[in-house]
Scaffold this motif. Structure first.
Motif, PDB file in Angstrom:
ATOM      1  N   UNK A   6      34.676   8.882 -51.991  1.00 40.27           N
ATOM      2  CA  UNK A   6      35.646   9.928 -52.310  1.00 40.27           C
ATOM      3  C   UNK A   6      35.461  11.156 -51.419  1.00 40.27           C
ATOM      4  N   UNK A   7      34.214  11.625 -51.333  1.00 47.39           N
ATOM      5  CA  UNK A   7      33.976  12.852 -50.583  1.00 47.39           C
ATOM      6  C   UNK A   7      33.918  12.604 -49.082  1.00 47.39           C
ATOM      7  N   UNK A   8      33.650  11.368 -48.682  1.00 45.12           N
ATOM      8  CA  UNK A   8      33.782  11.031 -47.273  1.00 45.12           C
ATOM      9  C   UNK A   8      35.233  11.093 -46.833  1.00 45.12           C
ATOM     10  N   UNK A   9      36.135  10.642 -47.706  1.00 45.05           N
ATOM     11  CA  UNK A   9      37.565  10.741 -47.423  1.00 45.05           C
ATOM     12  C   UNK A   9      37.990  12.204 -47.309  1.00 45.05           C
TER      13      UNK A   9
ATOM     14  N   UNK B 195      25.385   8.833 -47.059  1.00 49.29           N
ATOM     15  CA  UNK B 195      26.014   9.788 -46.142  1.00 49.29           C
ATOM     16  C   UNK B 195      25.371   9.727 -44.755  1.00 49.29           C
ATOM     17  N   UNK B 196      24.052   9.545 -44.738  1.00 41.03           N
ATOM     18  CA  UNK B 196      23.323   9.540 -43.469  1.00 41.03           C
ATOM     19  C   UNK B 196      23.335   8.179 -42.771  1.00 41.03           C
TER      20      UNK B 196
ATOM     21  N   UNK C  53      32.319   3.368 -45.984  1.00 39.35           N
ATOM     22  CA  UNK C  53      33.436   3.726 -45.106  1.00 39.35           C
ATOM     23  C   UNK C  53      34.671   3.999 -45.965  1.00 39.35           C
ATOM     24  N   UNK C  54      35.188   5.214 -46.022  1.00 40.92           N
ATOM     25  CA  UNK C  54      34.676   6.457 -45.440  1.00 40.92           C
ATOM     26  C   UNK C  54      33.404   6.917 -46.153  1.00 40.92           C
TER      27      UNK C  54
END
Length: 373
Positions: free
Chosen positions: A91-94, A182-183, A197-198
């Motif tokens: 969600x937060x990667x998007x 995230x990393x 991904x994302x």
């Protein structure tokens, strides 16, 4: 220079209003907050509450970020008790991909807290503590959640938010998994890789939110992450929370020194009397939460004036009502300076609910003008 001011928004639904009204008001308030110079705009996460429309913060964050240009936008906080680290990172990667450099990912340990509240229902009552004033800041007695823990709605919330038989993992483990995803460094206990991904390579600013000196403060400190302490939700334990975080802090690639954000509930109007009138429904709203009935649509001052308060009702909400900062811009700014001085906050985040949206917008504008004057 004054420390930065930020906003925490619940997208409140008011008496006589609709969810559509509340969401449109949130977008409007975010735009005006950016113009007024606020640093961040965070969306809370609440469920099954008739008076709160921020049940899907990631969706709201995307809408707010799209409607603004510079202000940081984030969660205050994602409730990890009923979400997997992968879902949060995706969600937060998007969001980060669409609005790079502007997204905050605030994390809270909701699942474990529900378990602790359930245990509190059968535990002996804690020792009585008196209210105290620390260098001008009121620290009220702690509120006992034992009665609230007995509410059948607590069990219903868990049942609706989690799959049958699901169990909330340890909060620290969840935070570590989010950081690893995230990393791009996630490995399962069996050694298998996973790539979100994302999400992988995204750079949302990671925050831990907490109300005491317990696990949340320790997790933030040990991982060198910024910490947000809740004076507006748990004023009795704010000093315990920030002190525990600072004492255990370890420098990291994120932070060389502790960074503390402290929240406050405020209502600002041109004069003290008007502000107190606009803030008068707050007690009724808090009462609905603490009676286990969920947050009701925010009443009007006229509804609040007509309510017949019992001594039991007043005691139920006293800590929250007595620590709300309601007054003129100068009055509220001075009380916020006391809060900043006593807690050593590097940043303050304020939340405001009024029945009329124009009054809420004016409250934030008047405060920013006074604070940054």
């Amino acid at each position: 220079m004054p420390v930065p001011l930020s906003i925490l928004d619940l997208a409140p639904v008011v008496a006589g209003g609709t969810v559509r009204d509340a969401l449109r008001d949130t977008i409007d308030l975010a735009r005006q907050a950016e113009e007024a110079g606020y640093h961040r705009y965070w969306l809370a996460e609440h469920h099954l509450a008739p008076g709160v429309a921020s049940s899907a913060p990631a969706v709201l964050i995307g809408l707010v970020a799209a409607a603004t240009e510079r202000i940081r936008v984030g969660s205050g906080a994602v409730q990890l008790g009923h979400q997997t680290p992968l879902a949060v990172v995706e969600q937060f990667g998007t969001l980060d991909a669409l609005h790079p450099g502007r997204i905050d990912l605030g994390l809270g340990r909701s699942g474990q807290r529900r378990t602790e509240m359930a245990r509190a229902a059968s535990a002996p009552p804690p020792p009585i503590r008196e209210a105290r004033v620390v260098d001008g800041l009121l620290i009220p007695p702690p509120f006992s959640f034992a009665s609230l823990a007995k509410s059948p709605l607590l069990a219903l919330t868990a049942a609706l938010l989690q799959q049958p038989g699901a169990r909330s993992p340890d909060f620290a483990d969840q935070v570590d998994e989010i950081a690893a995803l995230l990393a791009g460094k996630y490995r399962s206990p069996e050694g298998h890789e996973a790539h979100a991904i994302p999400g992988e390579g995204a750079d949302p600013q990671l925050w831990i939110l907490g109300s005491s000196g317990g696990q949340s403060a320790q997790v933030a400190a040990e991982r060198g992450l910024p910490f947000a302490a809740n004076y507006h939700v748990s004023p009795a334990t704010v000093l315990e929370a920030v002190n525990a975080y600072r004492e255990a802090f370890k420098p990291s690639a994120t932070l060389a020194e502790p960074y503390v954000l402290v929240s406050a509930d405020v209502v600002v109007a041109p004069d003290d009397e008007t502000a107190r009138r606009l803030a008068s429904p707050y007690g009724l709203w808090v009462r609905s939460i603490r009676q286990g009935l969920r947050a009701i649509p925010f009443p009007s001052p006229e509804e609040a004036a007509a309510h017949d308060w019992s001594e039991e009702d007043r005691a139920l909400v006293a800590d929250r009502v007595d620590t709300q900062f309601a007054g003129s811009p100068r009055t509220v700014a001075e009380r916020l300076r006391v809060l900043r001085r006593v807690t050593g906050a590097d940043e303050l985040i304020v939340t405001t609910i009024t029945h009329d949206h124009a009054d809420r917008v004016r409250s934030f504008r008047l405060l920013a003008e006074e604070w940054y004057a």
